[in-house]
Scaffold this active site. Structure first.
Site, PDB file in Angstrom:
ATOM      1  N   TRP A 159       0.801  -1.223   0.000  1.00 14.40           N
ATOM      2  CA  TRP A 159       0.000   0.000   0.000  1.00 14.40           C
ATOM      3  C   TRP A 159       0.836   1.277   0.000  1.00 14.40           C
ATOM      4  O   TRP A 159       0.335   2.346  -0.291  1.00 14.40           O
ATOM      5  CB  TRP A 159      -0.905   0.032   1.243  1.00 14.40           C
ATOM      6  CG  TRP A 159      -0.155  -0.255   2.514  1.00 14.40           C
ATOM      7  CD1 TRP A 159      -0.053  -1.457   3.150  1.00 14.40           C
ATOM      8  CD2 TRP A 159       0.637   0.658   3.276  1.00 14.40           C
ATOM      9  NE1 TRP A 159       0.750  -1.353   4.255  1.00 14.40           N
ATOM     10  CE2 TRP A 159       1.186  -0.057   4.368  1.00 14.40           C
ATOM     11  CE3 TRP A 159       0.931   2.012   3.165  1.00 14.40           C
ATOM     12  CZ2 TRP A 159       2.016   0.531   5.320  1.00 14.40           C
ATOM     13  CZ3 TRP A 159       1.761   2.607   4.111  1.00 14.40           C
ATOM     14  CH2 TRP A 159       2.282   1.877   5.174  1.00 14.40           C
ATOM     15  N   ASN A 160       2.125   1.188   0.328  1.00 16.15           N
ATOM     16  CA  ASN A 160       2.863   2.437   0.565  1.00 16.15           C
ATOM     17  C   ASN A 160       3.267   3.168  -0.721  1.00 16.15           C
ATOM     18  O   ASN A 160       3.435   4.392  -0.710  1.00 16.15           O
ATOM     19  CB  ASN A 160       4.087   2.200   1.453  1.00 16.15           C
ATOM     20  CG  ASN A 160       5.015   1.136   0.943  1.00 16.15           C
ATOM     21  OD1 ASN A 160       4.672   0.342   0.071  1.00 16.15           O
ATOM     22  ND2 ASN A 160       6.212   1.093   1.491  1.00 16.15           N
ATOM     23  N   LYS A 183      -2.462  -8.144  -7.798  1.00 15.49           N
ATOM     24  CA  LYS A 183      -3.247  -8.184  -6.575  1.00 15.49           C
ATOM     25  C   LYS A 183      -2.730  -7.057  -5.677  1.00 15.49           C
ATOM     26  O   LYS A 183      -1.751  -7.212  -4.966  1.00 15.49           O
ATOM     27  CB  LYS A 183      -3.119  -9.541  -5.884  1.00 15.49           C
ATOM     28  CG  LYS A 183      -4.309  -9.925  -4.989  1.00 15.49           C
ATOM     29  CD  LYS A 183      -4.564  -8.986  -3.823  1.00 15.49           C
ATOM     30  CE  LYS A 183      -3.559  -9.198  -2.714  1.00 15.49           C
ATOM     31  NZ  LYS A 183      -3.853  -8.299  -1.533  1.00 15.49           N
ATOM     32  N   SER A 240       6.023  -8.041   4.047  1.00 14.71           N
ATOM     33  CA  SER A 240       6.775  -8.476   5.224  1.00 14.71           C
ATOM     34  C   SER A 240       7.531  -9.775   4.954  1.00 14.71           C
ATOM     35  O   SER A 240       7.145 -10.589   4.106  1.00 14.71           O
ATOM     36  CB  SER A 240       5.834  -8.677   6.410  1.00 14.71           C
ATOM     37  OG  SER A 240       5.037  -9.830   6.231  1.00 14.71           O
ATOM     38  N   GLU A 261      10.692  -8.783  -2.332  1.00 16.27           N
ATOM     39  CA  GLU A 261      11.266  -7.626  -1.646  1.00 16.27           C
ATOM     40  C   GLU A 261      10.609  -7.568  -0.278  1.00 16.27           C
ATOM     41  O   GLU A 261       9.440  -7.223  -0.134  1.00 16.27           O
ATOM     42  CB  GLU A 261      10.996  -6.329  -2.422  1.00 16.27           C
ATOM     43  CG  GLU A 261      11.729  -5.145  -1.836  1.00 16.27           C
ATOM     44  CD  GLU A 261      10.895  -3.885  -1.826  1.00 16.27           C
ATOM     45  OE1 GLU A 261      10.882  -3.212  -0.778  1.00 16.27           O
ATOM     46  OE2 GLU A 261      10.257  -3.581  -2.846  1.00 16.27           O
ATOM     47  N   CYS A 295      10.191   0.933   2.766  1.00 14.46           N
ATOM     48  CA  CYS A 295      10.995  -0.247   3.085  1.00 14.46           C
ATOM     49  C   CYS A 295      12.484   0.078   3.202  1.00 14.46           C
ATOM     50  O   CYS A 295      13.205  -0.596   3.942  1.00 14.46           O
ATOM     51  CB  CYS A 295      10.770  -1.340   2.060  1.00 14.46           C
ATOM     52  SG  CYS A 295      11.064  -0.815   0.361  1.00 14.46           S
ATOM     53  N   GLU A 392      11.387  -3.508  12.241  1.00 15.05           N
ATOM     54  CA  GLU A 392      11.151  -2.455  11.258  1.00 15.05           C
ATOM     55  C   GLU A 392      10.049  -1.549  11.789  1.00 15.05           C
ATOM     56  O   GLU A 392       8.947  -2.006  12.106  1.00 15.05           O
ATOM     57  CB  GLU A 392      10.747  -3.071   9.923  1.00 15.05           C
ATOM     58  CG  GLU A 392      10.671  -2.066   8.785  1.00 15.05           C
ATOM     59  CD  GLU A 392      10.445  -2.746   7.450  1.00 15.05           C
ATOM     60  OE1 GLU A 392      10.781  -2.127   6.422  1.00 15.05           O
ATOM     61  OE2 GLU A 392       9.953  -3.891   7.416  1.00 15.05           O
ATOM     62  N   GLU A 469      14.506  -5.787  -8.858  1.00 10.53           N
ATOM     63  CA  GLU A 469      13.576  -5.033  -9.693  1.00 10.53           C
ATOM     64  C   GLU A 469      14.282  -3.765 -10.152  1.00 10.53           C
ATOM     65  O   GLU A 469      15.154  -3.254  -9.475  1.00 10.53           O
ATOM     66  CB  GLU A 469      12.305  -4.680  -8.897  1.00 10.53           C
ATOM     67  CG  GLU A 469      11.523  -5.902  -8.461  1.00 10.53           C
ATOM     68  CD  GLU A 469      10.286  -5.560  -7.639  1.00 10.53           C
ATOM     69  OE1 GLU A 469      10.173  -4.406  -7.177  1.00 10.53           O
ATOM     70  OE2 GLU A 469       9.431  -6.440  -7.472  1.00 10.53           O
TER      71      GLU A 469
END
Length: 490
Positions: A159-160, A183, A240, A261, A295, A392, A469
């Site tokens: 979502w970030n 998704k 996560s 990731e 992240c 985190e 990526e």
């Protein structure tokens, strides 16, 4: 169906894209999407179940041969058209992003631009997915390596960054010739739907890019259905470490290729010879973007004894000046945390550190704006035994750890199972090479706090993930190598 045309005062009625149809969930379930700044209803999306997952795989599987057969230049042209549409709708996309996710509008505008940049980059990389001719190992042989699309791919996104992270996964898949299923996170699906809508308008054939939405309650079984389907050959996930391990287990059952990731615990080291003003600037931009919900955000600030007090004083002044509030209000720099769950976790970490002896020098609690707004916080006296050092944080909270020697600083930095990003500031050129070699991280910022770019590989080591990526590496995740050994007549 048009998500972008529905923005404004009305509630958005979103739909999933499966094949050529924007549709509801088979069982009729609906997921509400709310603005984290005030709890207002932004829109609704389908709450998919495993039935929908099977439908979407069938649609992508049917589209795969035709898309793989397209010329690389044709795929590239469609991607470039998609990027052009995104740039034309950047303001609407950014407003929607801020409304459902919370980040300041100026950051959302930058994300829209970066999203188009990712798509443009991979549009070109798709034209350069070259094979190889190998010198033969014996007379009258021709050795050739070709690279072909791996097949139907699934992207599970967070979502970030619901624009740029989607583009970073989907663009290389499409450029390589892979039909794709997205998704998005249940916390911010509307922006991702809008992005897919623009891809459809750019001319992507039906079934080449699909999107399926679902609630947290249905996510486990729905994603499990996608990953256990043998027609899916590649999975990309950002989230996560705990969830990533579960997904890797599912991928192993049919030996799917996976890129992950996962969680980070980035150190930010400030050595005694650093340019302190530059280090504070670099830390501020890397830590407080998206309210620390990044992240690669620095999670532990490690400052050498000689400059510790000066650095903390400068940092405190900058943090105290940050403006907290709704992202659509001009001038605000720190938005809300995405959920009450995230807010509670961050506050618990702060309070736990204080109980264990840390000192609050800025912030430390809930912000007067209410809801999930947290005061930007700086803690000193943090040590490696505290929970806040180990986890985190994903919030605008800074634990400061004092260190003496270079060796001690590196020991602190590497004392984690994570290995995504790391940062350090020094003016000693020899130290640049020593420390960059010793730090255990896949990404590194050296005298710089802004490190992510479409042109560079992005990914971690240790329990921070697998694969890369972005950059030239990004498209290789969606290609399979095929080796041809051709015998020739005398």
């Amino acid at each position: 169906m048009s998500v972008l045309a529905s923005t404004g005062d009305s509630v958005i009625d979103g739909r999933m894209l499966i094949g050529n149809a924007w549709c509801a969930a088979e069982q009729g379930g609906v997921l509400q999407v709310r603005n984290p700044a005030d709890g207002a209803l932004v829109g609704t999306v389908p709450d998919a179940t495993p039935e929908d997952a099977r439908r979407v795989v069938s649609a992508a599987h049917a589209a795969q041969p035709g898309w793989a057969a397209r010329l690389a230049g044709e795929r590239s042209g469609l991607l470039r058209d998609w990027a052009t549409l995104i740039r034309g709708q950047r303001e609407d996309l950014a407003e929607l992003l801020t409304t459902e996710q919370g980040k300041p509008l100026h950051e959302a505008l930058v994300e829209a631009d970066v999203t188009a940049d990712f798509i443009d980059w991979f549009a070109e990389e798709g034209r350069r997915a070259y094979g190889q001719v190998i010198p033969p190992f014996a007379p009258r042989k021709q050795l050739i390596v070709t690279r072909e699309p791996i097949g139907v791919s699934v992207a599970v996104t967070p979502w970030n960054f619901p624009l740029s992270m989607v583009a970073r996964k989907i663009a290389p898949a499409l450029a390589a010739g892979c039909a794709t299923i997205l998704k998005p996170s249940e916390e911010a699906p509307l922006t991702s739907l809008a992005l897919v809508e623009l891809a459809e308008k750019a001319g992507l054939p039906a079934g080449v890019l699909n999107v399926i939405t679902c609630s947290r309650a249905n996510a486990i079984e729905t994603v499990k259905t996608l990953l256990l389907d043998k027609r899916v050959r590649k999975v990309s996930f950002t989230g996560s470490t705990a969830v990533g391990k579960i997904l890797l287990g599912l991928c192993a059952q049919s030996v799917k290729k996976a890129s992950m990731e996962l969680g980070g615990n980035a150190p930010f080291l400030v050595f005694g010879d650093a340019d302190i003003d530059a280090a504070v600037d670099g830390f501020m931009v890397s830590k407080f973007r998206n309210a620390g919900q990044v992240c690669i955000s620095p999670n532990r600030l490690l400052v050498q004894d000689a400059v510790h007090d000066r650095f903390v004083e400068c940092l405190r002044d900058r943090v105290d000046a940050l403006k907290v509030g709704p992202g659509l209000v001009p001038g605000n720099e720190i938005g809300p945390l995405i959920t009450q769950r995230s807010f509670n976790k961050a506050l618990d970490l702060v309070q736990s550190a204080v109980r264990d002896g840390a000192k609050v020098v800025s912030g430390g609690g809930a912000h007067e704006a209410g809801g999930t707004f947290l005061q930007p916080t700086v803690l000193t006296g943090v040590n490696a035994q505290m929970q806040i050092f180990r986890e985190e944080i994903f919030a605008p909270v800074v634990p400061v750890i004092r260190f003496d020697s270079e060796e001690e600083g590196l020991a602190y930095a590497n004392d984690t199972d994570a290995g995504l990003a790391a940062y350090f500031y020094t003016q000693d050129s020899a130290r640049v090479w020593r420390v960059s070699a010793a730090l255990q991280a896949g990404l590194m910022g050296i005298n710089d706090g802004v490190i992510s770019s479409p042109v560079a590989p992005f990914g971690g080591i240790k329990e921070s993930g697998l694969g890369r990526e972005g950059g030239q590496s990004g498209i290789q995740e969606y290609l399979e190598e095929k080796y041809l050994c051709i015998g020739m007549s005398a």
